[in-house]
Design an enzyme around this catalytic site. Structure first.
Site, PDB file in Angstrom:
ATOM      1  N   CYS A 131       6.104   7.121   4.862  1.00 26.49           N
ATOM      2  CA  CYS A 131       5.358   6.209   3.991  1.00 26.49           C
ATOM      3  C   CYS A 131       4.982   6.915   2.696  1.00 26.49           C
ATOM      4  O   CYS A 131       4.009   7.690   2.655  1.00 26.49           O
ATOM      5  CB  CYS A 131       4.115   5.693   4.697  1.00 26.49           C
ATOM      6  SG  CYS A 131       3.146   4.556   3.685  1.00 26.49           S
ATOM      7  N   CYS A 134       1.484   6.046   1.373  1.00 25.80           N
ATOM      8  CA  CYS A 134       0.366   6.621   2.142  1.00 25.80           C
ATOM      9  C   CYS A 134       0.191   8.105   1.843  1.00 25.80           C
ATOM     10  O   CYS A 134      -0.931   8.591   1.694  1.00 25.80           O
ATOM     11  CB  CYS A 134       0.612   6.508   3.644  1.00 25.80           C
ATOM     12  SG  CYS A 134       1.067   4.902   4.236  1.00 25.80           S
ATOM     13  N   ASP A 135       1.294   8.819   1.804  1.00 18.46           N
ATOM     14  CA  ASP A 135       1.217  10.285   1.845  1.00 18.46           C
ATOM     15  C   ASP A 135       1.684  10.977   0.565  1.00 18.46           C
ATOM     16  O   ASP A 135       1.614  12.203   0.467  1.00 18.46           O
ATOM     17  CB  ASP A 135       2.044  10.809   3.033  1.00 18.46           C
ATOM     18  CG  ASP A 135       1.537  10.262   4.363  1.00 18.46           C
ATOM     19  OD1 ASP A 135       0.329   9.961   4.452  1.00 18.46           O
ATOM     20  OD2 ASP A 135       2.331  10.132   5.310  1.00 18.46           O
TER      21      ASP A 135
END
Lengths: 305, 116
Positions: A131, A134-135
């Site tokens: 992701c 997200c990261d």
């Protein structure tokens, strides 16, 4: 007793919810392990009709959901674990309860594929990610690889240039599946480099990722490169295991449906979205299938009386 | 801000209080993203079954989350959420990124004992 239970809450499941709710079937949506499905990892969706400006996957799904709720759809944050058929009734077990329903729409979507190497699991969350939104921020000024040749890989690579000092796209084939517009955007990014065709053979590191071994499948030559992170975007597999035995699937796990409909091999069970689509895999196609499933369910229940 | 049904830890004092007064604590620190939401959902499902475990979540972007971020066990983490299992205030296990229900229950059973 429910009229219809919808398993899954991506574009297919939520469109089915909108249509069945408008037809007074008061659907119950079991949202599944990731409410919204795979679309929620999309940072920008710019090809969904009706939105002139890019919209994030999460925002788009919120619109779907609000629309479904407006007509009386109900939601439970639970996943289907088992389905049993008794006469014309289906018993849907979620782990915490069993729900009886006259019909079932399977819209459980697909799950991101993982790299088939043991160290991928070891380093997941420690340099390996699925992701980018997200990261990505963990990789500020670091060098990263994006593995894959589809739209998601191209979008992730472009997005990650906001943080990383260098992004290398690695793909096993010497051609890309991504849309031309996505490839062109990636090609324009000065921070993006290309290693094609290459296969990730091994991920290196102790506590976190420090590099990888890549192999050229045409020459079989291997070489090490240094990197701090690896983002995996190599496609998806249908999430249909729990429905094995209930409906017919093909050798890749896609649910087989009658041509031009969403009817499965089991009367009363309908499939829509990525569980049955091995070709297009688009939100708008999934939404269309969701509409079809709702209409098919309506006809089925009307015939049953 | 986290939109979950779990109790949130919003200040350093709350973190301290929970760890001092509870034997078994599972704390998930993340955002409302696709890797984090499934973990919160699983915790909500397990909260009643594991009555001997205190389940809490925490917004990754508030100052109180510095405690989790600075744990040595999380030093190599580069994926949300950071999930830490404490026994008597001591870190037993820490995981990064999304986890399945099976992975979480395995840790809970091993570290804190099976659900009643």
């Amino acid at each position: 007793m429910e009229n219809v239970v919808i398993a899954g809450s991506g574009p297919a499941g939520l469109t089915a919810a909108i249509y069945t709710a408008r037809a007074d079937m008061t659907p119950l949506v079991l949202e599944g392990p990731i409410p919204g499905g795979q679309l929620i990892v999309s940072n920008e969706v710019e090809n969904y009709p009706g939105f002139t400006e890019p919209i994030s996957g999460i925002e788009l799904l919120e619109q779907f959901r609000k629309q479904a709720e407006r007509f009386g759809s109900r939601f439970k944050s639970e996943s289907v674990e088992k389905v049993k058929r008794r006469d014309d009734i289906f018993e849907v077990s979620t782990g915490s309860q069993t729900i009886t329903t006259r019909s079932l729409i399977i819209a459980t979507g697909a799950q991101a594929r993982r790299l088939p190497i043991p160290t991928e699991r070891k380093f997941y969350g420690k340099g390996v990610s699925g992701c980018a939104t997200c990261d990505g921020a963990f990789f500020r000024d670091k060098e990263i690889l994006v593995v894959g040749g589809g739209n998601t890989a191209m979008q992730d690579a472009v997005f990650l240039t906001r943080f990383a000092s260098k992004v290398t796209i690695v793909h096993r084939r010497d051609y890309l599946r991504a849309a031309v517009i996505e490839i062109e955007r990636a090609k324009k990014e000065p921070k993006i480099e290309w290693m094609i065709p290459r296969i990730v053979e091994e991920i290196l590191g102790n506590d976190s990722v420090t590099g990888t071994i890549l192999r050229n499948p045409q020459t079989n030559q291997e070489h090490r490169i240094q990197c701090d992170g690896i983002f995996v975007a190599i496609g998806h597999d249908p999430q249909t295991k729990i429905f094995n035995g209930l409906v017919k699937t093909d050798e890749n796990g896609f649910i087989q449906v009658e041509a031009g409909s969403t009817r499965t091999s089991m009367p009363g069970v309908f499939a829509c979205g990525d569980v049955r689509d091995l070709v297009y895999k688009q939100a708008v196609v999934a939404a269309g299938h969701g509409c079809m499933a709702a209409i098919d369910v309506k006809h089925y229940l009307e015939r049953k009386g | 801000m986290l939109n979950t049904n779990l109790r949130h830890l919003e200040t350093e004092e709350e973190v301290k209080e929970v760890l001092e007064n509870n034997e078994n604590v599972m704390l998930c620190c993340g955002r409302m993203g696709p890797m984090c939401i499934p973990v919160y959902d699983i915790m909500e499902q397990l909260e009643d079954k594991y009555s001997h475990v205190t389940f809490r979540d925490q917004d990754f972007d508030i100052p109180a989350a510095d405690f989790i971020k600075s744990l040595p066990e999380c030093s190599s983490f580069m994926g949300l959420p950071f999930t830490v299992y404490f026994k008597n205030g001591k870190v037993m296990v820490a995981t990064a990124s999304i986890q399945t229900k099976e992975q979480i229950t395995e840790i809970l059973d091993k570290e804190f004992g099976k659900s009643s």
